[in-house]
Design a protein around this motif. Structure first.
Motif, PDB file in Angstrom:
ATOM      1  N   SER A   1      58.643 -40.367 -34.179  1.00  9.41           N
ATOM      2  CA  SER A   1      59.474 -40.316 -35.384  1.00  9.41           C
ATOM      3  C   SER A   1      60.048 -41.703 -35.672  1.00  9.41           C
ATOM      4  O   SER A   1      60.092 -42.154 -36.823  1.00  9.41           O
ATOM      5  CB  SER A   1      60.615 -39.315 -35.191  1.00  9.41           C
ATOM      6  N   ALA A   2      60.479 -42.383 -34.595  1.00  7.53           N
ATOM      7  CA  ALA A   2      61.065 -43.719 -34.758  1.00  7.53           C
ATOM      8  C   ALA A   2      60.039 -44.704 -35.327  1.00  7.53           C
ATOM      9  O   ALA A   2      60.341 -45.497 -36.208  1.00  7.53           O
ATOM     10  CB  ALA A   2      61.604 -44.219 -33.417  1.00  7.53           C
ATOM     11  N   ARG A   3      58.807 -44.635 -34.818  1.00  4.57           N
ATOM     12  CA  ARG A   3      57.789 -45.578 -35.278  1.00  4.57           C
ATOM     13  C   ARG A   3      57.456 -45.377 -36.749  1.00  4.57           C
ATOM     14  O   ARG A   3      57.313 -46.339 -37.508  1.00  4.57           O
ATOM     15  CB  ARG A   3      56.527 -45.428 -34.395  1.00  4.57           C
ATOM     16  N   PHE A   4      57.359 -44.133 -37.194  1.00  2.00           N
ATOM     17  CA  PHE A   4      57.057 -43.908 -38.609  1.00  2.00           C
ATOM     18  C   PHE A   4      58.224 -44.353 -39.496  1.00  2.00           C
ATOM     19  O   PHE A   4      58.005 -44.848 -40.610  1.00  2.00           O
ATOM     20  CB  PHE A   4      56.674 -42.444 -38.866  1.00  2.00           C
ATOM     21  N   ALA A   5      59.446 -44.214 -38.982  1.00  7.35           N
ATOM     22  CA  ALA A   5      60.601 -44.701 -39.742  1.00  7.35           C
ATOM     23  C   ALA A   5      60.529 -46.226 -39.889  1.00  7.35           C
ATOM     24  O   ALA A   5      60.796 -46.773 -40.970  1.00  7.35           O
ATOM     25  CB  ALA A   5      61.899 -44.289 -39.042  1.00  7.35           C
TER      26      ALA A   5
ATOM     27  N   SER B   1      58.275 -48.366 -26.020  1.00  8.38           N
ATOM     28  CA  SER B   1      58.477 -48.043 -27.434  1.00  8.38           C
ATOM     29  C   SER B   1      57.229 -47.563 -28.178  1.00  8.38           C
ATOM     30  O   SER B   1      57.351 -46.883 -29.200  1.00  8.38           O
ATOM     31  CB  SER B   1      59.047 -49.271 -28.160  1.00  8.38           C
ATOM     32  N   THR B   2      56.033 -47.919 -27.717  1.00  8.61           N
ATOM     33  CA  THR B   2      54.832 -47.499 -28.457  1.00  8.61           C
ATOM     34  C   THR B   2      54.582 -45.997 -28.237  1.00  8.61           C
ATOM     35  O   THR B   2      54.452 -45.549 -27.093  1.00  8.61           O
ATOM     36  CB  THR B   2      53.594 -48.287 -27.993  1.00  8.61           C
TER      37      THR B   2
ATOM     38  N   ALA C   1      54.705 -39.095 -22.738  1.00  4.50           N
ATOM     39  CA  ALA C   1      53.977 -38.716 -23.954  1.00  4.50           C
ATOM     40  C   ALA C   1      54.966 -38.345 -25.048  1.00  4.50           C
ATOM     41  O   ALA C   1      56.098 -37.934 -24.769  1.00  4.50           O
ATOM     42  CB  ALA C   1      53.052 -37.535 -23.671  1.00  4.50           C
ATOM     43  N   ASP C   2      54.526 -38.508 -26.303  1.00  5.71           N
ATOM     44  CA  ASP C   2      55.372 -38.174 -27.439  1.00  5.71           C
ATOM     45  C   ASP C   2      54.819 -37.016 -28.254  1.00  5.71           C
ATOM     46  O   ASP C   2      55.539 -36.394 -29.012  1.00  5.71           O
ATOM     47  CB  ASP C   2      55.515 -39.401 -28.343  1.00  5.71           C
TER      48      ASP C   2
ATOM     49  N   ASP D   1      56.786 -33.345 -45.874  1.00  9.90           N
ATOM     50  CA  ASP D   1      57.389 -34.670 -45.753  1.00  9.90           C
ATOM     51  C   ASP D   1      56.880 -35.412 -44.524  1.00  9.90           C
ATOM     52  O   ASP D   1      57.273 -36.557 -44.277  1.00  9.90           O
ATOM     53  CB  ASP D   1      58.919 -34.550 -45.658  1.00  9.90           C
ATOM     54  N   LEU D   2      56.048 -34.768 -43.728  1.00  9.12           N
ATOM     55  CA  LEU D   2      55.514 -35.431 -42.539  1.00  9.12           C
ATOM     56  C   LEU D   2      54.661 -36.625 -42.942  1.00  9.12           C
ATOM     57  O   LEU D   2      53.978 -36.583 -43.965  1.00  9.12           O
ATOM     58  CB  LEU D   2      54.618 -34.464 -41.746  1.00  9.12           C
ATOM     59  N   PRO D   3      54.678 -37.711 -42.149  1.00 11.35           N
ATOM     60  CA  PRO D   3      53.733 -38.799 -42.394  1.00 11.35           C
ATOM     61  C   PRO D   3      52.300 -38.282 -42.279  1.00 11.35           C
ATOM     62  O   PRO D   3      52.046 -37.342 -41.515  1.00 11.35           O
ATOM     63  CB  PRO D   3      54.036 -39.787 -41.266  1.00 11.35           C
TER      64      PRO D   3
END
Lengths: 280, 407
Positions: A11-15, A100-101, A129-130, A211-213
């Motif tokens: 979520s953070a990366r897409f933001a 972070s990745t 894992a994310d 609203d999802l990427p």
């Protein structure tokens, strides 16, 4: 639904990507291909080469949705001792240096079911894992897994295909988290290539409902195709072409020639440059 | 709480999700989900349409040659000295096996759905031949996926398929057997969704295939009921025996009798070199539940959940899984499942041939071998029906090799 409660690296990366007004590059690599050490080395070099999100392939004996390149990668991985446990080991090794990745584990359901879904969710989360992409777990069959993923902050990422029509889309979106993976062709991985105009229409149709990427994948092989798709999608996924680049650098007995990993990293850097050059 | 419907009948499965207990379901890629949901609707509509049944019955009678005889095996019974053994002669169907029952049903459904291209997987080649046959009959394009290993051991069937106008695509991934052929057929289907119908040959795969294939095969057991009434004055046998790979011939024989508790039902798995060795195909005896090829069912797999290669001398039983309804019938213990090894099947093949003048398929020989073990322990008024699911002409080379003979 799960998306509301799960905030993690994905979520953070897409933001971040949204704030930077650019699309992300998602690269798929098979764990343990061609060996555990080579796999980890490749994984560790991806973020610096411009990869925004990593899909880490979990090898399976019967990859029904994959084309020849990823089938062969899976067989190489299993032949060199690959397994669900070794994939998680590789992820742990990656996380020693990179906090972070986002990493999404991608594979088929049986090794997860065999491990036990609750146990797997705990292990995958602890390893760093994310999210998960389970190719043969459609939304109808997913609740037995998603119930455990929420407890561990993991997204279950769903695929939508050109065959997913308006009536079916809500079923897919109901449990979807992280991002939506649009399969741009009706086919297996790494075969035909999609027409960007058709994909643009499909993505627009999806945006009306979520609203999802949205990431676009299957059949994207070159920097030029990446640049095209980056204009219409939030992220571009390249899998088979990267895996094939690695296969090109192997000897007859399946071990990596000197420089094989570097060649893959160079190829990935070219993809990353192409994606990141597109201003949105 | 037990499911009320299931408590009343063992014949009402699967549920709306395609489940038989924990087994079955629809574990396929998203690209295929809309297709199998549509297939389910189309199948339900066909099932409710008298015209569909009329057309199917016409072809089953005049083209397939049904009903197949229920034959009292007098010499075999006398030699074994126990139960009265009846053979359900599916080997006498057009194309020589029970496979055509299902192919006939599905090809009419495919035609109804407007599909123009048919794909199928095959192991021994019997389902491939049956599929190529109905495609020739209906004038539809036909592509058969067959493992490279199987192509080598089933050359006559490969040539038959080609004569019938089918394209036979060799599959070299994995060990080149039935499981790999099924993977490639699924990959083809994902790539050609708009005009292609996947004609699965056994009672396995994603819902609705397991129940649809079963329904088309149930004619076997239904005929047995009528034929026994005529020949024995009662419609219920004391026992039923059939071989189980994916399990379509077995479920077709068993299903009409599931709610008759007096009928003992036995499925015979391929024990290969022995279920205590790695070389067998007995997924219920030696496997555990897992997910492959669209359904949850018992699978041969390693500790990591990787699917293992099966082994059987019979190419038609050489598969690491089994239809989900059999897995459920095993779980609830309504059906007994037992293994028969390669050498026992080879011996049964020869004894049946000499005693009754019937050359059985190696698959069916597994059922016969178990019947030969069981019959002598049973009284003379015990009526046993064995499904002779196919003819063995295709297997004479394999048998010659097993006997050490050069052809």
């Amino acid at each position: 639904m799960s998306d509301v409660t799960v905030m993690n690296r994905l979520s953070a990366r897409f933001a971040e990507l949204k704030a930077e007004k650019r699309a992300g590059l998602v690269v798929y690599t098979m764990a343990n291909d061609p060996s555990y050490e080579d796999g980890v080395a490749l994984l560790k070099s991806l973020p610096a080469a411009g990869v925004d999100i990593i899909e880490l392939g979990m090898p399976f004996s019967d990859p029904m949705a994959d084309g020849p390149a990823i089938q062969a990668a899976g067989l190489r991985a299993l032949a060199s001792g690959g397994s669900l446990d070794r994939t998680l080991d590789a992820l742990r090794a990656f996380r020693e240096d990179d906090k972070s990745t986002p990493v999404v584990l991608m594979g088929y359901y049986n090794p997860i079911y065999s491990k036990g879904v609750a146990k797997f969710a705990a292990l995958a989360s602890a390893a760093g894992a994310d999210g998960l992409i389970i190719v043969d777990l459609p939304p109808e069959e997913a609740p037995e897994l998603t119930v455990h993923l929420r407890d561990h902050g993991l997204h279950l990422i769903f695929l939508t295909a050109p065959t997913t029509d308006e009536t079916r889309l809500p079923t897919v979106l109901e449990q979807a988290g992280g991002f939506l993976y649009y399969v741009s062709i009706t086919g297996v991985t790494g075969t035909a290539s999609a027409n960007v105009a058709v994909v643009e229409q499909a993505v627009a149709r999806l945006r009306e409902k979520t609203d999802l990427p949205i990431a676009v994948g299957f059949g994207i092989k070159t920097p030029a195709q990446c640049a095209e798709m980056a204009q219409v999608a939030d992220a571009v996924v390249v899998g088979s072409a990267v895996v094939q680049k690695l296969a090109d650098g192997l000897t007859g007995d399946g071990s990596a020639k000197p420089g094989a990993i570097d060649a893959v990293v160079d190829f990935v850097r070219g993809l990353g440059d192409a994606v990141h050059a597109v201003q949105k | 709480m037990p499911d009320q419907t299931l408590a009343n009948s063992l014949r009402s499965g699967p549920d709306a999700q395609g489940r038989f207990g924990i087994h079955g379901g629809r574990f396929v890629a998203e690209t295929l989900m809309p297709l199998i949901l549509d297939l389910e609707q189309q199948y339900l509509a066909a099932q409710a349409d008298p015209a569909f049944h009329a057309e199917l019955n016409h072809y089953l009678k005049h083209y397939v040659g049904r009903p197949s005889p229920l034959y009292f095996a007098e010499r075999l019974t006398k030699v074994l000295g126990g139960a009265k053994i009846y053979l359900k002669r599916e080997d006498l169907n057009h194309t020589g096996a029970h496979k055509i029952n299902n192919c006939m049903g599905q090809i009419l459904l495919a035609k109804r759905m407007g599909k123009t291209r048919i794909i199928a997987e095959t192991g021994a080649g019997q389902h491939g031949v049956a599929t190529a046959t109905v495609c020739a009959l209906m004038g539809l394009d036909c592509v058969i996926y067959m493992g490279a290993t199987d192509i080598e051991r089933q050359m006559p069937n490969v040539f038959r398929m080609k004569l019938l106008g089918a394209e036979v695509k060799p599959v070299t991934s994995g060990a080149g057997t039935l499981k790999d052929a099924m993977n490639d057929a699924l990959r083809d289907w994902v790539s050609n969704v708009h005009n292609t119908y996947y004609l699965i040959g056994t009672a396995a795969g994603p819902h609705p295939y397991p129940s649809m294939v079963r329904d088309f095969q149930c004619i076997i057991g239904e005929e047995v009921k009528e034929q026994l009434l005529e020949q024995e004055g009662r419609s219920l046998p004391d026992s039923l025996v059939a071989c189980v790979g994916g399990g379509s011939n077995a479920i077709g024989l068993f299903h009409p009798f599931l709610d008759d508790p007096s009928v003992r039902i036995i499925g015979v798995e391929a024990g290969g070199h022995g279920v205590d060795t790695p070389a067998h195909a007995a997924s219920l005896t030696g496997g555990r539940p897992g997910v492959l090829h669209g359904n949850r069912t018992y699978l041969l797999q390693d500790a990591d959940g990787q699917i293992l290669e099966a082994h059987s001398i019979s190419a038609g039983l050489d598969y690491p899984g089994i239809g989900p309804e059999h897995s459920w019938l095993h779980d609830i213990k309504r059906v007994e499942y037992v293994p028969i090894n390669d050498d026992e099947a080879v011996e049964a093949f020869q004894r049946m041939t000499k005693l009754e003048g019937i050359i059985p398929a190696l698959e069916s020989s597994h059922a016969i071998a178990h019947a030969m073990k069981l019959a002598p322990t049973l009284p003379g008024d015990h009526v046993m029906v064995v499904n002779l699911s196919g003819r063995g002409d295709k297997d004479v080379n394999t048998i010659a090799r097993a006997m050490g003979e050069q052809l």
